[in-house]
Design a protein around this motif. Sequence first.
Motif, PDB file in Angstrom:
ATOM      1  N   ASN A   9      56.254  14.767  24.395  1.00  0.00           N
ATOM      2  CA  ASN A   9      56.487  15.435  25.683  1.00  0.00           C
ATOM      3  C   ASN A   9      55.644  14.856  26.814  1.00  0.00           C
ATOM      4  OD1 ASN A   9      58.304  17.174  24.409  1.00  0.00           O
ATOM      5  ND2 ASN A   9      56.672  18.661  23.905  1.00  0.00           N
ATOM      6  N   SER A  10      54.547  14.168  26.469  1.00  0.00           N
ATOM      7  CA  SER A  10      53.625  13.681  27.499  1.00  0.00           C
ATOM      8  C   SER A  10      53.844  12.226  27.860  1.00  0.00           C
ATOM      9  CB  SER A  10      52.185  13.845  27.007  1.00  0.00           C
ATOM     10  OG  SER A  10      51.889  15.197  26.747  1.00  0.00           O
ATOM     11  N   ILE A  11      54.815  11.583  27.200  1.00  0.00           N
ATOM     12  CA  ILE A  11      55.037  10.167  27.475  1.00  0.00           C
ATOM     13  C   ILE A  11      55.380   9.966  28.953  1.00  0.00           C
ATOM     14  CG2 ILE A  11      56.581   8.207  26.968  1.00  0.00           C
ATOM     15  CD1 ILE A  11      54.532   8.792  24.797  1.00  0.00           C
ATOM     16  N   ASN A  12      54.764   8.946  29.547  1.00  0.00           N
ATOM     17  CA  ASN A  12      54.998   8.555  30.954  1.00  0.00           C
ATOM     18  C   ASN A  12      54.666   9.681  31.939  1.00  0.00           C
ATOM     19  OD1 ASN A  12      55.816   5.917  30.328  1.00  0.00           O
ATOM     20  ND2 ASN A  12      57.938   6.607  29.933  1.00  0.00           N
ATOM     21  N   THR A  13      53.704  10.548  31.524  1.00  0.00           N
ATOM     22  CA  THR A  13      53.233  11.592  32.455  1.00  0.00           C
ATOM     23  C   THR A  13      51.731  11.413  32.683  1.00  0.00           C
ATOM     24  OG1 THR A  13      52.741  13.173  30.682  1.00  0.00           O
ATOM     25  CG2 THR A  13      54.986  13.214  31.627  1.00  0.00           C
ATOM     26  N   ALA A  14      51.261  12.015  33.758  1.00  0.00           N
ATOM     27  CA  ALA A  14      49.827  11.979  34.084  1.00  0.00           C
ATOM     28  C   ALA A  14      49.343  13.396  34.336  1.00  0.00           C
ATOM     29  CB  ALA A  14      49.564  11.105  35.304  1.00  0.00           C
ATOM     30  N   LYS A  15      48.222  13.760  33.761  1.00  0.00           N
ATOM     31  CA  LYS A  15      47.652  15.105  33.889  1.00  0.00           C
ATOM     32  C   LYS A  15      46.264  15.007  34.531  1.00  0.00           C
ATOM     33  CE  LYS A  15      46.283  19.155  31.198  1.00  0.00           C
ATOM     34  NZ  LYS A  15      46.124  19.716  29.836  1.00  0.00           N
ATOM     35  N   LEU A  16      46.062  15.775  35.602  1.00  0.00           N
ATOM     36  CA  LEU A  16      44.776  15.762  36.332  1.00  0.00           C
ATOM     37  C   LEU A  16      43.942  16.954  35.911  1.00  0.00           C
ATOM     38  CD1 LEU A  16      42.935  14.563  38.517  1.00  0.00           C
ATOM     39  CD2 LEU A  16      44.153  15.984  40.212  1.00  0.00           C
ATOM     40  N   ASP A  17      42.736  16.694  35.477  1.00  0.00           N
ATOM     41  CA  ASP A  17      41.822  17.765  35.042  1.00  0.00           C
ATOM     42  C   ASP A  17      40.404  17.425  35.496  1.00  0.00           C
ATOM     43  OD1 ASP A  17      40.611  19.904  33.848  1.00  0.00           O
ATOM     44  OD2 ASP A  17      40.634  19.050  31.819  1.00  0.00           O
ATOM     45  N   GLU A  18      39.920  18.152  36.621  1.00  0.00           N
ATOM     46  CA  GLU A  18      38.561  17.965  37.139  1.00  0.00           C
ATOM     47  C   GLU A  18      38.267  16.491  37.443  1.00  0.00           C
ATOM     48  OE1 GLU A  18      35.794  19.661  34.458  1.00  0.00           O
ATOM     49  OE2 GLU A  18      36.460  21.734  34.812  1.00  0.00           O
ATOM     50  N   GLU A  19      39.107  15.921  38.333  1.00  0.00           N
ATOM     51  CA  GLU A  19      38.962  14.540  38.784  1.00  0.00           C
ATOM     52  C   GLU A  19      39.057  13.533  37.630  1.00  0.00           C
ATOM     53  OE1 GLU A  19      35.363  14.236  41.036  1.00  0.00           O
ATOM     54  OE2 GLU A  19      36.186  15.347  42.739  1.00  0.00           O
ATOM     55  N   ARG A  20      39.700  13.931  36.529  1.00  0.00           N
ATOM     56  CA  ARG A  20      39.931  13.036  35.397  1.00  0.00           C
ATOM     57  C   ARG A  20      41.419  13.055  35.070  1.00  0.00           C
ATOM     58  NH1 ARG A  20      36.989  14.450  29.893  1.00  0.00           N
ATOM     59  NH2 ARG A  20      38.509  16.166  30.061  1.00  0.00           N
ATOM     60  N   VAL A  21      41.999  11.860  34.984  1.00  0.00           N
ATOM     61  CA  VAL A  21      43.455  11.725  34.744  1.00  0.00           C
ATOM     62  C   VAL A  21      43.682  11.305  33.300  1.00  0.00           C
ATOM     63  CG1 VAL A  21      45.570  10.492  35.388  1.00  0.00           C
ATOM     64  CG2 VAL A  21      43.878  11.133  37.153  1.00  0.00           C
ATOM     65  N   THR A  22      44.652  11.986  32.653  1.00  0.00           N
ATOM     66  CA  THR A  22      45.059  11.615  31.288  1.00  0.00           C
ATOM     67  C   THR A  22      46.524  11.173  31.322  1.00  0.00           C
ATOM     68  OG1 THR A  22      43.537  13.231  30.335  1.00  0.00           O
ATOM     69  CG2 THR A  22      45.288  12.364  28.905  1.00  0.00           C
ATOM     70  N   GLU A  23      46.823   9.963  30.800  1.00  0.00           N
ATOM     71  CA  GLU A  23      48.192   9.427  30.769  1.00  0.00           C
ATOM     72  C   GLU A  23      48.525   8.973  29.335  1.00  0.00           C
ATOM     73  OE1 GLU A  23      49.423   6.593  33.646  1.00  0.00           O
ATOM     74  OE2 GLU A  23      48.129   7.425  35.244  1.00  0.00           O
ATOM     75  N   TYR A  24      49.801   9.004  29.029  1.00  0.00           N
ATOM     76  CA  TYR A  24      50.286   8.553  27.716  1.00  0.00           C
ATOM     77  C   TYR A  24      51.258   7.384  27.929  1.00  0.00           C
ATOM     78  CZ  TYR A  24      48.360  12.847  25.790  1.00  0.00           C
ATOM     79  OH  TYR A  24      47.517  13.857  25.410  1.00  0.00           O
ATOM     80  N   ILE A  25      50.899   6.218  27.424  1.00  0.00           N
ATOM     81  CA  ILE A  25      51.742   5.015  27.536  1.00  0.00           C
ATOM     82  C   ILE A  25      52.485   4.844  26.199  1.00  0.00           C
ATOM     83  CG2 ILE A  25      51.762   2.533  27.942  1.00  0.00           C
ATOM     84  CD1 ILE A  25      49.089   2.901  29.443  1.00  0.00           C
ATOM     85  N   PRO A  26      53.841   4.800  26.216  1.00  0.00           N
ATOM     86  CA  PRO A  26      54.597   4.755  24.949  1.00  0.00           C
ATOM     87  C   PRO A  26      54.462   3.402  24.217  1.00  0.00           C
ATOM     88  CG  PRO A  26      56.070   4.482  26.812  1.00  0.00           C
ATOM     89  CD  PRO A  26      54.729   4.788  27.392  1.00  0.00           C
ATOM     90  N   ILE A  27      54.465   3.513  22.866  1.00  0.00           N
ATOM     91  CA  ILE A  27      54.518   2.326  22.006  1.00  0.00           C
ATOM     92  C   ILE A  27      55.885   2.338  21.307  1.00  0.00           C
ATOM     93  CG2 ILE A  27      53.485   1.119  20.050  1.00  0.00           C
ATOM     94  CD1 ILE A  27      50.862   2.535  20.660  1.00  0.00           C
ATOM     95  N   THR A  28      56.650   1.285  21.481  1.00  0.00           N
ATOM     96  CA  THR A  28      57.999   1.208  20.876  1.00  0.00           C
ATOM     97  C   THR A  28      58.090  -0.013  19.978  1.00  0.00           C
ATOM     98  OG1 THR A  28      58.815  -0.046  22.768  1.00  0.00           O
ATOM     99  CG2 THR A  28      59.061   2.355  22.868  1.00  0.00           C
ATOM    100  N   ASN A  29      59.051   0.074  19.006  1.00  0.00           N
ATOM    101  CA  ASN A  29      59.258  -1.062  18.118  1.00  0.00           C
ATOM    102  C   ASN A  29      60.288  -1.998  18.732  1.00  0.00           C
ATOM    103  OD1 ASN A  29      61.669   0.239  17.784  1.00  0.00           O
ATOM    104  ND2 ASN A  29      61.219   1.019  15.735  1.00  0.00           N
ATOM    105  N   GLU A  30      60.749  -2.937  17.944  1.00  0.00           N
ATOM    106  CA  GLU A  30      61.697  -3.939  18.440  1.00  0.00           C
ATOM    107  C   GLU A  30      63.024  -3.315  18.834  1.00  0.00           C
ATOM    108  OE1 GLU A  30      61.979  -6.797  15.373  1.00  0.00           O
ATOM    109  OE2 GLU A  30      59.940  -7.596  15.676  1.00  0.00           O
TER     110      GLU A  30
END
Length: 471
Positions: A117-138
């Motif tokens: 659910n968090s793929i390609n999203t960014a979450k801001l928490d107290e001036e700290r950003v968390t992002e999820y970059i997807p890993i895909t196969n061939e």
Amino acid sequence: MNDKREPLKKQIRNTILKTILYSFLSTVGVVIVFILVIKSIDNKYYANYYEAQVPTVESFVHKMGGRLLTYDSTIKEKLDNVIPLSGMNYQVMDTEGNVYYQYKYMHPMEDSSSVVNSINTAKLDEERVTEYIPITNEDNVLIGAVRIQYQIQSIAENIMRYVFLLVFILPFIFIVLFTYLFGGRLWSRIYTPINELLQATNQVREENLSFTLTPKQNDEIGDLTVAFETMKIALQKSLKKQWKLEQDRQEFVDAIIHDVKTPLTIMSANAEILSKKIDESNMKYTKAIRKQVARVTMLVKELVGAEDMPQELMPLKTTFIEPKHYFLQEFQEYQRFIEIKGFLFCIECIDHRESSELVAIDTQRIRQVLDNIISNGVRYTPKGGEISVLLELYSYEVSITIHDSGPGFEFKDIPHIFDKYYQNEDSKRSNNGDQDKGLGLFIVKKIVEAHGGTVEACNKKGACIAFSLPS
């Protein structure tokens, strides 16, 4: 002294200008330094630096694909080189949230489904950003994600904020600093000679002219110093001239007194002998002669006292005496003389002291004080009258009160009793036309004050004169 003249107005103006100029230059210098410091700050300290690195990380993740889920030190090393670890942290995990490896510890996800659910999203928490970059196969199937966290707080911007605040405050700080430095120097230049002038004024007040003032600066204060020194030199010359005139006058008066006292002594002796050899009918003539001789003799004594009066140029010759013994002995000598004259002489002594205290006095001058006061009492008290003396001894002073039963002072005369040559033609204290020339009590006042004491006159059923001497 600096030969170049610099008026005080110019010194003050230059001090103000230097304060403003130095404050401005110092502020500009500090601002330039801060600008150079800010320019030297690494880009990683700006807010968008780590955010700008995210596309590079995404490109590397897409390129590596499923190989990232195969833990290999070489692959991790490559990932570490791509991700700016100075301000960014990461985790490599599969779709179930299982962490394969990471840079620094990160809190695990609460729900494994959150990865998808968090793929390609960014979450801001107290001036700290968390992002999820997807890993895909061939086949472009999602098999995991790289979870990254980075700060968006700008260190450089915080520094610049403080710099701007400091730039606003700095001019005031420098103005206060340079005002203290330059104002202190100007105050020292002004205060030092003024203080010397004040000290010189005190020395003149104490009649000490043995000092020299040298101007240290060429301005109005230097002019004042020169004027003061010139005035002092003129005063010295005037005093020396006055001392010479006083010395000449003293020698002249001494010669006159000496020449007058000798014939007076002879006249008094001859009148005494003559009174024993003539009959009663002619006795009034010898009495008149003796009376006038006594009058002139008294005037000579007062003149001697006035000339010998203690002044600053003629210091007292003091000795330490025990006051009770000394004054009682003096009063006993007066008692014999006064009782022969037909007066009652009473002596009273009250000692308030806990222990005997010595007093420093000039015995000859104090005897002159007693002579003048008691002689006045004898002169103006009717035959059969009373003269009383009260001696009071304290730890801090000796008080002597001499009271006679004569007519006393007139009320209007009391404020002037101790003035030099003061006399009142209508005073009840005149005795058959034989008037005091106004020197006796003047001498009394000067001698007592020279000892640091006080003297006063009043009426208490007769004349009363009281004086005190400090212990």
